[in-house]
Scaffold this motif. Structure first.
Motif, PDB file in Angstrom:
ATOM      1  N   GLY A   1      29.251  29.243   7.180  1.00 23.86           N
ATOM      2  CA  GLY A   1      28.278  28.160   7.369  1.00 23.86           C
ATOM      3  C   GLY A   1      27.689  28.163   8.772  1.00 23.86           C
ATOM      4  N   LYS A   2      27.987  29.194   9.554  1.00 20.87           N
ATOM      5  CA  LYS A   2      27.488  29.256  10.930  1.00 20.87           C
ATOM      6  C   LYS A   2      26.269  30.179  11.063  1.00 20.87           C
ATOM      7  CE  LYS A   2      30.742  26.624  12.579  1.00 20.87           C
ATOM      8  NZ  LYS A   2      30.463  25.299  13.156  1.00 20.87           N
ATOM      9  N   LEU A   3      25.792  30.685   9.944  1.00 24.20           N
ATOM     10  CA  LEU A   3      24.555  31.462   9.970  1.00 24.20           C
ATOM     11  C   LEU A   3      23.441  30.565   9.450  1.00 24.20           C
ATOM     12  CD1 LEU A   3      25.737  34.902   8.474  1.00 24.20           C
ATOM     13  CD2 LEU A   3      25.482  34.282  10.888  1.00 24.20           C
ATOM     14  N   LEU A   4      22.225  30.926   9.807  1.00 26.58           N
ATOM     15  CA  LEU A   4      21.085  30.136   9.349  1.00 26.58           C
ATOM     16  C   LEU A   4      20.882  30.377   7.854  1.00 26.58           C
ATOM     17  CD1 LEU A   4      18.584  28.379  10.177  1.00 26.58           C
ATOM     18  CD2 LEU A   4      17.334  30.535  10.409  1.00 26.58           C
ATOM     19  N   ASP A   5      20.760  29.299   7.097  1.00 31.73           N
ATOM     20  CA  ASP A   5      20.479  29.417   5.660  1.00 31.73           C
ATOM     21  C   ASP A   5      19.031  29.874   5.514  1.00 31.73           C
ATOM     22  OD1 ASP A   5      20.059  29.167   2.986  1.00 31.73           O
ATOM     23  OD2 ASP A   5      20.192  26.967   2.944  1.00 31.73           O
ATOM     24  N   LEU A   6      18.871  31.109   5.006  1.00 27.52           N
ATOM     25  CA  LEU A   6      17.522  31.694   4.942  1.00 27.52           C
ATOM     26  C   LEU A   6      16.787  31.350   3.648  1.00 27.52           C
ATOM     27  CD1 LEU A   6      18.317  35.289   6.307  1.00 27.52           C
ATOM     28  CD2 LEU A   6      17.307  33.391   7.565  1.00 27.52           C
ATOM     29  N   THR A   7      17.461  30.664   2.736  1.00 25.68           N
ATOM     30  CA  THR A   7      16.884  30.421   1.401  1.00 25.68           C
ATOM     31  C   THR A   7      15.448  29.897   1.460  1.00 25.68           C
ATOM     32  OG1 THR A   7      19.138  29.841   0.828  1.00 25.68           O
ATOM     33  CG2 THR A   7      17.485  29.528  -0.894  1.00 25.68           C
ATOM     34  N   PRO A   8      15.155  28.857   2.251  1.00 26.25           N
ATOM     35  CA  PRO A   8      13.767  28.360   2.236  1.00 26.25           C
ATOM     36  C   PRO A   8      12.762  29.317   2.877  1.00 26.25           C
ATOM     37  CG  PRO A   8      15.100  27.134   3.824  1.00 26.25           C
ATOM     38  CD  PRO A   8      16.033  28.031   3.096  1.00 26.25           C
ATOM     39  N   TYR A   9      13.246  30.217   3.727  1.00 21.08           N
ATOM     40  CA  TYR A   9      12.325  31.115   4.448  1.00 21.08           C
ATOM     41  C   TYR A   9      11.951  32.356   3.631  1.00 21.08           C
ATOM     42  CZ  TYR A   9      13.966  28.454   8.527  1.00 21.08           C
ATOM     43  OH  TYR A   9      14.280  27.464   9.422  1.00 21.08           O
ATOM     44  N   VAL A  10      12.771  32.713   2.650  1.00 23.33           N
ATOM     45  CA  VAL A  10      12.559  34.012   1.992  1.00 23.33           C
ATOM     46  C   VAL A  10      12.102  33.881   0.533  1.00 23.33           C
ATOM     47  CG1 VAL A  10      14.170  35.205   3.526  1.00 23.33           C
ATOM     48  CG2 VAL A  10      15.016  34.240   1.386  1.00 23.33           C
ATOM     49  N   GLU A  11      11.631  32.695   0.177  1.00 20.59           N
ATOM     50  CA  GLU A  11      11.149  32.475  -1.189  1.00 20.59           C
ATOM     51  C   GLU A  11      10.099  33.512  -1.584  1.00 20.59           C
ATOM     52  OE1 GLU A  11      11.888  30.557  -3.772  1.00 20.59           O
ATOM     53  OE2 GLU A  11      13.624  29.767  -2.695  1.00 20.59           O
ATOM     54  N   ASP A  12       9.216  33.859  -0.622  1.00 22.70           N
ATOM     55  CA  ASP A  12       8.102  34.752  -0.925  1.00 22.70           C
ATOM     56  C   ASP A  12       8.505  36.214  -1.087  1.00 22.70           C
ATOM     57  OD1 ASP A  12       8.820  34.555   1.761  1.00 22.70           O
ATOM     58  OD2 ASP A  12       6.888  35.319   2.467  1.00 22.70           O
ATOM     59  N   ILE A  13       9.683  36.604  -0.599  1.00 21.00           N
ATOM     60  CA  ILE A  13      10.049  38.028  -0.676  1.00 21.00           C
ATOM     61  C   ILE A  13      11.301  38.289  -1.505  1.00 21.00           C
ATOM     62  CG2 ILE A  13       8.944  38.709   1.499  1.00 21.00           C
ATOM     63  CD1 ILE A  13      11.809  38.624   2.752  1.00 21.00           C
ATOM     64  N   LYS A  14      12.015  37.249  -1.885  1.00 23.75           N
ATOM     65  CA  LYS A  14      13.340  37.492  -2.492  1.00 23.75           C
ATOM     66  C   LYS A  14      13.255  38.243  -3.827  1.00 23.75           C
ATOM     67  CE  LYS A  14      14.233  33.268  -4.997  1.00 23.75           C
ATOM     68  NZ  LYS A  14      15.085  32.137  -5.219  1.00 23.75           N
ATOM     69  N   ASP A  15      12.118  38.133  -4.510  1.00 27.33           N
ATOM     70  CA  ASP A  15      11.982  38.864  -5.771  1.00 27.33           C
ATOM     71  C   ASP A  15      11.844  40.369  -5.556  1.00 27.33           C
ATOM     72  OD1 ASP A  15      12.212  36.534  -7.133  1.00 27.33           O
ATOM     73  OD2 ASP A  15      10.045  36.188  -7.328  1.00 27.33           O
ATOM     74  N   GLY A  16      11.635  40.768  -4.307  1.00 25.80           N
ATOM     75  CA  GLY A  16      11.525  42.194  -3.997  1.00 25.80           C
ATOM     76  C   GLY A  16      12.877  42.895  -3.933  1.00 25.80           C
ATOM     77  N   TYR A  17      13.962  42.128  -4.056  1.00 29.14           N
ATOM     78  CA  TYR A  17      15.307  42.721  -4.015  1.00 29.14           C
ATOM     79  C   TYR A  17      15.920  42.692  -5.412  1.00 29.14           C
ATOM     80  CZ  TYR A  17      14.779  41.834   0.975  1.00 29.14           C
ATOM     81  OH  TYR A  17      14.314  41.810   2.257  1.00 29.14           O
ATOM     82  N   LEU A  18      16.620  43.758  -5.753  1.00 28.51           N
ATOM     83  CA  LEU A  18      17.344  43.757  -7.029  1.00 28.51           C
ATOM     84  C   LEU A  18      18.427  42.678  -6.948  1.00 28.51           C
ATOM     85  CD1 LEU A  18      17.859  47.606  -7.528  1.00 28.51           C
ATOM     86  CD2 LEU A  18      16.201  46.151  -8.706  1.00 28.51           C
TER      87      LEU A  18
END
Lengths: 411, 285
Positions: free
Chosen positions: A95-112
């Protein structure tokens, strides 16, 4: 005269203010990595002149240790840290890393999904895979030719062993090196083979797989290659002796991750054209050939970073754009984690050293789950050492691995 | 009461309290807590110590460390005294050269030394070559062999250490008055009896110092096995320091790591007390 001096002084003062204001408008971010990413960061800074990346190079385990200390003390962490994929769960679960979920919505579908699963925990995304390390079989064309073996005829791992027997008879070379002593490399090589069988040590939830038949099958296979058939020679991986043995032609092939192609080129430039690469063969009983992972790397932003936006911009460019992924591939032979990158002409090219397109030699893969991997490596490594020393059987090694993981890690 | 000395001592006391005493006290407290560096679970009493005692790897690390400490120190001190006595021979020419040559290995960077020894101890390395020429079996992979791995570490450490410690013994020899030897000679002492009944007893203060320092440093053995074998094969070169590092930093058990460090401190203290008592005791009488 006095008037002229006044004007010159004023102009110089204005220039100074201009330089200072331009410099101050830039956001500085620190980036810890062990890889040669200088050119990639320069490329990023050209595209994003408002962000200055200070790249700090140190060993991978130094980065892990220092990041842990920084997280523990609450200060000193970089804005971006490159981490070993196998150990990423040690950090993603804190829990000490930045939660990237809201930032990567636009690219996350590019990963399997099986790649994205490496960086997910509790339904959130804690890092971005900048590269993956799937396995291929590197082989010496000249040795195979001398033994009359056509690499395309190798479809299953049984074919591979038969080829090994012919090679040993014709040339005296061993089919492959064996990680003796094992240590963490041996444990990860076992994971590479296990993964290529569609196997795992842990379930998706992190529970130990009991009575793991695929683990037993891999241990039996390794035992067969090394101790029964004598087709592999024990050697400490990545030592000077190891690379010298390849140069001398003591080994005809090496099932290993794609990134090692860079080391083969670096240590054996004179063998250009004599090395080739083939896909991982298929395991008997499986309907398709898969590959396994040696790992890969992840970019993450510690929560204590004061430059979240700039840091996220950097890792999104590196791990989530075609240009960033090509830059990573050029820097350290990275295999892109971001799938749209494969459309770039760079990945259609034939590697002049190997005479083939390495990226086309990579089989599909299934998810693999790393939990408490440092301790898991140590437990597996010890049992492999005992097995190769002839002190325990493959079945005993598998039983001991499960027993020790259950005892030590309570999984 | 004069307070001036205490005022002058304040900077040292402040520095010592913040940077030395503070971490020592805090790490002692940590050894009674469960903490992975990120999430503080809380006070767990003696649980960390109990877990360590129940772990078979701790006992393996302890036995390996004691084996190393005893074998290495006996060999190193013997070689270092021998080298010092040889260099101290009056008729020896080129003393400066020998002194420098003995001292040279310790000045070399450890990773470079490890790199060289990795090659020397490989299957086709110098050690096997020499053994083969002497008619012995010469197909060992020293660092990969469970029985030979620790000896490989001892050999490498000896190569680095004996010359360094011989400088201490040489300093000790220089402090022995010549008239003691002359008196022994008049009493009919041979070279051997002079060595055993004059040199060694008078070297005792230096011997205690070297033995304690070297024991403490060899208890902390980490770099050589970590670079060459990472504690393997099959924990054959696992030392207490590697066990501590793995637990604290790789496995994320900082509380347990602190407990291991205190157990190591107790062991080192016990051995140091034994040294002073058995080697130094006679001198006090």
């Amino acid at each position: 005269m006095r008037y002229q001096k006044f004007i010159i002084m004023s102009v110089m003062l204005c220039l100074c203010f201009l330089v200072v204001s331009i410099t101050q408008s830039k956001t500085n971010i620190t980036y810890w990595t062990w890889l040669s990413a200088e050119d990639a960061t320069k490329q990023f800074m050209k595209i994003h002149p408002d962000i200055k990346v200070d790249m700090i190079q140190m060993g991978p385990w130094d980065i892990h240790d220092k990041l842990l200390v920084s997280i523990a003390s609450g200060s000193g962490a970089p804005d971006v840290a490159q981490l070993v994929l196998r150990r990423f769960s040690d950090y993603s679960t804190t829990g000490k890393l930045l939660d990237l979920t809201p930032y990567v919505e636009d690219i996350k579908d590019g990963y399997l999904p099986e790649i994205l699963s490496f960086v997910q925990y509790d339904g959130k995304i804690w890092g971005l895979n900048v590269d993956i390390a799937p396995g291929v079989v590197w082989y010496r064309r000249d040795i195979f030719e001398k033994a009359g073996i056509n690499p395309t005829s190798i479809v299953t791992w049984e074919d591979y062993l038969q080829a090994g027997e012919a090679i040993k008879k014709a040339t005296g070379s061993f089919l492959m090196p064996m990680f003796v002593p094992a240590g963490q490399w041996g444990a990860n090589a076992l994971a590479l083979f296990l993964h290529s069988m569609g196997g795992n040590i842990y379930t998706k939830e992190g529970t130990l797989i009991r009575n793991n038949q695929k683990l037993r099958a891999v241990l039996e296979w390794l035992w067969d290659v090394y101790s029964v058939k004598g087709l592999a020679e024990g050697i400490t991986f990545f030592t000077p002796e190891f690379w010298a043995a390849f140069k001398e032609g003591r080994f005809a092939s090496w099932p290993m991750n794609t990134a090692e192609g860079a080391n083969i080129k670096r240590y054996m430039p004179e063998l250009k054209g004599k090395w080739g690469a083939m896909p991982f063969p298929r395991w008997t009983g499986m309907d398709k050939a898969l590959t396994g992972f040696w790992g890969g790397t992840v970019l993450a932003v510690p929560e204590q970073s004061a430059n979240h936006i700039a840091a996220v911009t950097f890792i999104k460019w590196f791990a989530g754009t075609v240009e960033g992924q090509v830059a990573a591939s050029k820097a350290w032979n990275a295999v892109p984690a971001y799938q749209p990158a494969f459309e770039h002409p760079f990945y259609k090219e034939v590697d002049p050293y190997f005479g083939v397109n390495i990226y086309e030699r990579i089989n599909p893969f299934e998810p693999f789950y790393y939990f408490d991997w440092a301790e898991t490596e140590q437990i597996i490594g010890n049992q492999l050492d005992l097995m190769f020393a002839g002190k325990i059987s493959p079945e005993e090694a598998a039983t001991n691995i499960e027993k020790e993981i259950a005892q030590s890690l309570k999984r | 009461m004069k307070i001036a000395p205490y005022i002058f001592l304040i900077p040292f006391i402040a520095f010592f309290s913040v940077f030395r005493l503070g971490p020592i006290v805090y790490s002692f407290y940590m050894s009674f807590t469960k903490w992975n560096g990120v999430n503080f679970i809380g006070f767990v009493g003696f649980e960390n110590y109990i877990s360590v005692f129940r772990d078979a790897r701790f006992w393996k690390a302890t036995s390996n460390t004691f084996y190393f400490v005893v074998v290495y120190n006996v060999l190193m001190i013997s070689l270092a005294i021998l080298a010092a006595v040889m260099v101290d021979i009056k008729s020896l020419r080129g003393k400066k050269f020998f002194r420098s040559a003995f001292f040279l290995p310790i000045t070399m960077s450890l990773p470079v030394v490890a790199f060289v020894f990795d090659l020397l101890l490989s299957r086709y390395g110098l050690f096997n070559f020499v053994l083969g020429k002497l008619g012995f079996s010469a197909n060992h992979r020293w660092l990969a062999d469970v029985k030979l791995a620790m000896w490989s570490i001892i050999i490498m450490r000896l190569w680095r250490g004996w010359g360094y410690y011989s400088a201490y013994f040489l300093a000790g020899l220089k402090s022995i008055p010549q008239n003691v030897y002359e008196a022994a000679k008049i009493d009919g002492a041979t070279s051997w009896s002079s060595f055993f009944y004059v040199t060694l007893p008078l070297l005792r203060p230096m011997l205690i110092f070297v033995a304690i320092m070297s024991t403490i440093l060899s208890f902390q053995l980490f770099d050589e096995p970590w670079i060459l074998t990472q504690g393997g094969p099959a924990d054959a070169t696992l030392t207490l320091q590697i066990y501590l590092y793995q637990n604290a930093f790789l496995f994320g058990r900082l509380g347990q790591g602190a407990a291991i460090s205190y157990l190591m401190t107790l062991m080192m203290m016990a051995v140091s007390v034994l040294y002073v008592r058995f080697i130094g005791g006679k001198e006090e009488k």
